[in-house]
Design an enzyme around this catalytic site. Structure first.
Site, short mmCIF file in Angstrom:
data_model
loop_
_atom_site.label_atom_id
_atom_site.label_comp_id
_atom_site.label_asym_id
_atom_site.label_seq_id
_atom_site.Cartn_x
_atom_site.Cartn_y
_atom_site.Cartn_z
N THR A 93 -10.07 3.48 5.10
CA THR A 93 -9.76 2.12 5.59
C THR A 93 -8.34 2.02 6.12
OG1 THR A 93 -9.30 1.63 3.25
CG2 THR A 93 -11.39 0.83 4.14
N TYR A 141 -5.58 4.70 8.53
CA TYR A 141 -5.48 5.18 9.92
C TYR A 141 -6.87 5.48 10.48
CZ TYR A 141 -2.78 7.45 13.70
OH TYR A 141 -2.17 7.80 14.91
N ASN A 142 -7.71 6.08 9.65
CA ASN A 142 -9.09 6.42 10.08
C ASN A 142 -9.80 5.18 10.63
OD1 ASN A 142 -11.75 8.00 9.92
ND2 ASN A 142 -12.16 6.29 8.54
N HIS A 199 2.49 6.16 -2.54
CA HIS A 199 3.63 7.00 -2.93
C HIS A 199 3.62 7.23 -4.44
CE1 HIS A 199 7.87 7.84 -3.94
NE2 HIS A 199 8.02 8.26 -2.71
N ARG A 226 1.94 14.42 25.16
CA ARG A 226 1.08 15.54 25.58
C ARG A 226 -0.03 15.69 24.55
NH1 ARG A 226 3.71 19.58 24.21
NH2 ARG A 226 2.39 21.10 25.24
N ASP A 243 0.81 -1.22 0.00
CA ASP A 243 0.00 0.00 0.00
C ASP A 243 0.84 1.26 0.00
OD1 ASP A 243 -2.37 -1.69 2.09
OD2 ASP A 243 -2.44 -1.33 -0.05
N1 NAD Z 1 -2.46 2.98 13.43
C1 NAD Z 1 -2.61 2.91 12.10
O1 NAD Z 1 -3.39 2.15 11.53
C2 NAD Z 1 -1.80 3.82 11.25
C3 NAD Z 1 -0.85 4.64 11.80
C4 NAD Z 1 -0.14 5.48 10.95
C5 NAD Z 1 -0.39 5.50 9.57
N2 NAD Z 1 -1.33 4.68 9.10
C6 NAD Z 1 -1.66 4.70 7.69
O2 NAD Z 1 -0.60 4.27 6.89
C7 NAD Z 1 -0.73 5.00 5.67
C8 NAD Z 1 0.59 4.97 4.98
O3 NAD Z 1 0.74 3.62 4.55
P1 NAD Z 1 2.20 2.99 4.54
O4 NAD Z 1 2.05 1.59 4.00
O5 NAD Z 1 3.15 3.92 3.90
O6 NAD Z 1 2.52 3.01 6.08
P2 NAD Z 1 2.60 1.78 7.02
O7 NAD Z 1 3.62 0.82 6.53
O8 NAD Z 1 2.64 2.28 8.41
O9 NAD Z 1 1.13 1.16 6.71
C9 NAD Z 1 0.11 1.23 7.66
C10 NAD Z 1 -0.84 0.14 7.34
O10 NAD Z 1 -1.93 0.75 6.64
C11 NAD Z 1 -2.20 -0.01 5.47
N3 NAD Z 1 -2.80 0.92 4.52
C12 NAD Z 1 -2.23 1.97 3.90
N4 NAD Z 1 -3.14 2.59 3.13
C13 NAD Z 1 -4.32 1.92 3.28
C14 NAD Z 1 -5.64 2.07 2.77
N5 NAD Z 1 -5.94 3.07 1.94
N6 NAD Z 1 -6.60 1.20 3.14
C15 NAD Z 1 -6.31 0.18 3.99
N7 NAD Z 1 -5.10 -0.01 4.53
C16 NAD Z 1 -4.10 0.86 4.17
C17 NAD Z 1 -0.84 -0.56 5.07
O11 NAD Z 1 -1.00 -1.70 4.25
C18 NAD Z 1 -0.30 -0.95 6.44
O12 NAD Z 1 -0.86 -2.18 6.83
C19 NAD Z 1 -1.13 6.40 6.09
O13 NAD Z 1 -1.86 7.05 5.05
C20 NAD Z 1 -2.03 6.12 7.29
O14 NAD Z 1 -3.40 6.09 6.93
C21 NAD Z 1 -2.04 3.83 9.89
N1 ATP Z 2 9.82 2.29 -6.35
C1 ATP Z 2 9.14 2.82 -5.31
N2 ATP Z 2 7.98 3.45 -5.52
C2 ATP Z 2 7.31 3.99 -4.48
N3 ATP Z 2 7.73 3.97 -3.19
C3 ATP Z 2 8.90 3.37 -2.95
C4 ATP Z 2 9.66 2.76 -3.97
N4 ATP Z 2 10.77 2.26 -3.42
C5 ATP Z 2 10.70 2.53 -2.11
N5 ATP Z 2 9.61 3.23 -1.82
C6 ATP Z 2 9.28 3.71 -0.49
O1 ATP Z 2 8.57 2.65 0.13
C7 ATP Z 2 7.63 3.21 1.01
C8 ATP Z 2 6.64 2.13 1.27
O2 ATP Z 2 7.46 1.16 1.93
P1 ATP Z 2 6.77 0.12 2.88
O3 ATP Z 2 7.82 -0.66 3.55
O4 ATP Z 2 5.74 0.80 3.69
O5 ATP Z 2 6.13 -0.83 1.78
P2 ATP Z 2 4.62 -1.00 1.42
O6 ATP Z 2 4.54 -0.75 -0.04
O7 ATP Z 2 3.75 -0.20 2.31
O8 ATP Z 2 4.43 -2.54 1.68
P3 ATP Z 2 3.89 -3.14 3.04
O9 ATP Z 2 2.46 -3.47 2.76
O10 ATP Z 2 4.77 -4.33 3.23
O11 ATP Z 2 4.07 -2.09 4.10
C9 ATP Z 2 7.12 4.41 0.30
O12 ATP Z 2 6.71 5.38 1.25
C10 ATP Z 2 8.35 4.91 -0.45
O13 ATP Z 2 9.00 5.95 0.26
#
Ligand code: NAD
Ligand code: ATP
Length: 287
Positions: A183, A185-186, A73, A153, A68
């Site tokens: 779906t 953080y929300n 990204h 805080r 995701d």
């Molecule tokens: N406590 C939480 O659940 C929490 C905390 C911080 C950020 N987030 C979310 O993580 C997102 C960034 O994703 P990431 O993968 O770079 O960070 P991350 O690796 O922390 O992923 C957080 C989790 O959210 C899932 N996720 C991301 N976007 C989603 C979506 N649209 N619908 C359902 N699940 C989703 C990812 O697969 C992962 O399991 C932020 O936009 C924020 O919404 C979640």
């Molecule tokens: N080719 C790429 N394109 C986009 N993002 C990349 C790429 N390579 C590395 N990234 C970095 O990877 C981050 C996502 O890494 P992360 O470990 O969260 O993987 P993910 O795609 O969320 O898979 P997972 O579901 O395992 O978390 C992005 O925020 C971005 O900064």
């Protein structure tokens, strides 16, 4: 013949096993394959370089190999070029990915046969002002999160919608999400799930110190303004504004944040027979 841009999160496919298979298959179907130059150089890929995003205009669709985070990204990068995205999940949850790693060929066949629809997803833009001066702006597919920094805080902030005062909150922060981000953080903060084809905005406080604070769902035409309490003891830059959980800006309590629907949209390729509720059941529980 299609021009296909493969975006590879190499941390998810370190030996490029899947990437090479998919690239060779695409070429066997007379597709021209483009990849980022840093990937081609590292892996001696026989593909066309994408040196910078100005070359993206000839791309028909992008295949994003990752989870995701990689998809959101990439969505921020590709939205301005209006390039449709097909996510192949090599990550963990993979909620946004249309297909799993083991089912890429049958589904890419359907894409090349035109058996798909493009689902447009609204995005949000955020502007950060200090003393009336714009200091930072960005846009996102999932959410804008305002939260406290390391110290445990609470943050004191006021929410206005279309300049109407909504409420004052004392909480760890607040999530302003799109239906796509509902779906993420929300959801974890007990906010409502919004079906992603909708054009809405949901505001969900994070751990509010209140018996009554709840999520509020807004129209996508509404404009959210957030200001911070000034008389609360505050150290400089002890607040953080985060875009999609991936880009952040430290602010202090004289900042004002404006969040509204972005003009840009993300285009996700949705293959025939797949739908949001199927993914919701499969990925976030249910039968
Ligand atoms: N406590 C939480 O659940 C929490 C905390 C911080 C950020 N987030 C979310 O993580 C997102 C960034 O994703 P990431 O993968 O770079 O960070 P991350 O690796 O922390 O992923 C957080 C989790 O959210 C899932 N996720 C991301 N976007 C989603 C979506 N649209 N619908 C359902 N699940 C989703 C990812 O697969 C992962 O399991 C932020 O936009 C924020 O919404 C979640
Ligand atoms: N080719 C790429 N394109 C986009 N993002 C990349 C790429 N390579 C590395 N990234 C970095 O990877 C981050 C996502 O890494 P992360 O470990 O969260 O993987 P993910 O795609 O969320 O898979 P997972 O579901 O395992 O978390 C992005 O925020 C971005 O900064």
């Amino acid at each position: 013949m299609k021009n296909v841009y493969m975006i590879i999160n190499t941390s998810k496919d370190p030996t490029l096993t899947y990437s090479c298979k998919i690239m060779d298959w695409l070429k066997s179907k007379d597709c021209k394959v483009y990849i980022d130059s840093y990937v081609r150089e590292c892996y001696a890929f026989n593909a066309i370089d994408i040196e910078d995003d100005s070359e993206l205009d000839e791309i028909d669709f992008a295949i994003v190999l990752g989870g995701d985070g990689t998809i959101i990204h990439s969505a921020r990068r590709l939205a301005m070029h209006e390039i449709p995205i097909l996510g192949i999940n090599l990550g963990n949850l993979g909620f946004l990915a249309e297909i799993e790693e083991h089912e890429w060929q049958e589904n890419l066949e359907k894409v090349l046969e035109g058996k798909f629809e493009i689902e447009t997803r609204m995005m949000l833009e955020a502007q950060i002002y200090t003393n009336g001066i714009l200091i930072e702006e960005g846009f996102c597919l999932n959410d804008v999160v305002i939260s406290r920094m390391a110290l445990s805080r609470m943050v004191g902030f006021s929410i206005y919608v279309n300049d109407e005062f909504v409420n004052y909150y004392s909480a760890d922060g607040i999530i302003i999400a799109t239906p796509t981000g509902s779906t993420a953080y929300n959801l974890s903060a007990n906010g409502p799930i919004l079906a992603p084809h909708n054009e809405m905005i949901v505001m969900t406080p994070i751990c509010p110190h209140s018996l009554t604070a709840r999520s509020i769902v807004l129209s996508s035409n509404d404009i959210v303004r957030i200001t911070f309490e000034h008389n609360r003891r505050s150290w400089d830059n002890d607040l953080m504004v985060t875009i999609d959980g991936q880009e952040g800006k430290e602010i202090n309590n004289d900042a004002e944040i404006i969040i509204q629907k972005a003009d840009l949209k993300t285009r996700l390729i949705q293959i025939e027979g797949h739908n949001f509720y199927h993914i919701l059941r499969r990925k976030l529980g249910g039968n």
